[in-house]
Design a protein around this motif. Structure first.
Motif: not given
Length: 318
Positions: A72-78, A94-104, A106-109
């Motif tokens: 996800i970090l690499n997607i945001y960077y790209t 299959e990535y069960k924590m995906c939405l939670e990790d995106v939230g982490k 996107s909400n972390d300045p």
């Protein structure tokens, strides 16, 4: 005979129901998978300021189906590095924590700032918004810091300065030093913006440093980064670790010269003096991390503005 047939059908139905009951999870997963087929991710061409560099913290990616936090970090960077204003990707089931990790992320300045520091200044954002759908759709909207008009004016100024003060017989070291000195000699630190967060100058951008003659650390750093990009020298911006709550934030340049990553801080080499005179220093000019820490720890006042998270910038660990 008719009774026998009825018993057989009953036993057969019970058998089928048993199979369904034992495999209900697998069947439901297959049904869900068939219903959750996401549309293909649309990837446009990157703009002219796309950096081909990949760093240890973030790398460019061609795979927009994340399977981990780092993906996800690499997607945001790209996305940011490519200059996309709007981008949609999808969390796989299959990535069960995906939405939670995106939230982490996107909400972390702080994390978003770190990502922003690795891109070309013209692809740096002023605001990034992430819309997360429970269906797994992630939509990212980016507002960029520099306008097209500002970029045009800055590029013309960068070209003019470069062609005036640089010649190709110079070494990379001499070119960097010449540009470092030029920017400092033609720029004053914008005290008003630093103290009030308001100013009549665009001093938080390269526009302020190169055209208006006033800058804060962001303006100095972006200005220098533009010249480093012009010279095709790998570089990024380094920011104070925000967990240092007793100090104000700061940003400066890091670059790779002759295979070594070094610090370059124009802001601190252009000190604000009590006597009102302009000073040019080379105290923070192309030094390694050990030298930076040694300089900042000398004297009665310990400098904390250069404390940075080495896990974000591991190239600078030594």
């Amino acid at each position: 005979m008719r009774l026998l047939k009825k018993n057989f059908l009953l036993l057969f139905c019970i058998f089928i129901l048993g199979i369904v009951f034992l495999n209900v999870d697998k069947i439901s997963d297959k049904i869900a998978a068939s219903l959750e087929k996401n549309p293909p991710v649309v990837v446009e061409n990157a703009n002219a300021y796309f950096k081909t560099d990949s760093f240890i913290f973030v790398q460019n990616t061609n795979d927009f189906v994340p399977l981990s936090y780092n993906d996800i970090l690499n997607i945001y960077y790209t996305i940011t590095n490519s200059g996309f204003e709007d981008f949609t990707f999808y969390c796989p089931s299959e990535y069960k924590m995906c939405l939670e990790d995106v939230g982490k992320i996107s909400n972390d300045p702080e994390t978003l700032t770190y990502i922003n520091n690795f891109v070309h200044p013209y692809n740096g954002f002023s605001n990034i918004q992430t819309i997360i759908s429970e269906s797994g759709e992630i939509n990212i909207k980016i507002n960029y810091l520099y306008t097209k008009e500002e970029i045009k004016a800055i590029d013309e100024q960068v070209t003019k300065i470069y062609e005036t003060i640089i010649n190709e017989t110079m070494t990379s070291y001499d070119k960097i030093k010449t540009i470092h000195d030029y920017v400092i000699n033609h720029t004053k630190y914008d005290i008003e913006r630093n103290e009030t967060n308001h100013s009549k100058y665009q001093s938080h951008k390269a526009y302020g440093a190169l055209i208006e003659g006033y800058a804060t650390c962001n303006g100095y750093t972006d200005a220098m980064a533009l010249f480093l990009e012009k010279m095709k020298i790998p570089n990024y911006k380094v920011a104070t670790e925000l967990m240092q709550t007793d100090i104000s934030g700061h940003v400066w340049n890091a670059l790779c010269l002759d295979g070594k990553w070094l610090h370059l801080d124009l802001t601190w080499d252009d000190p604000v003096s009590d006597d009102g005179k302009d000073y040019l220093q080379h105290k923070y000019f192309l030094i390694n991390t050990s030298e930076l820490e040694s300089i900042d720890q000398k004297g009665e006042v310990i400098v904390k503005e250069h404390l940075f998270n080495k896990s974000i910038y591991p190239e600078l660990r030594v």
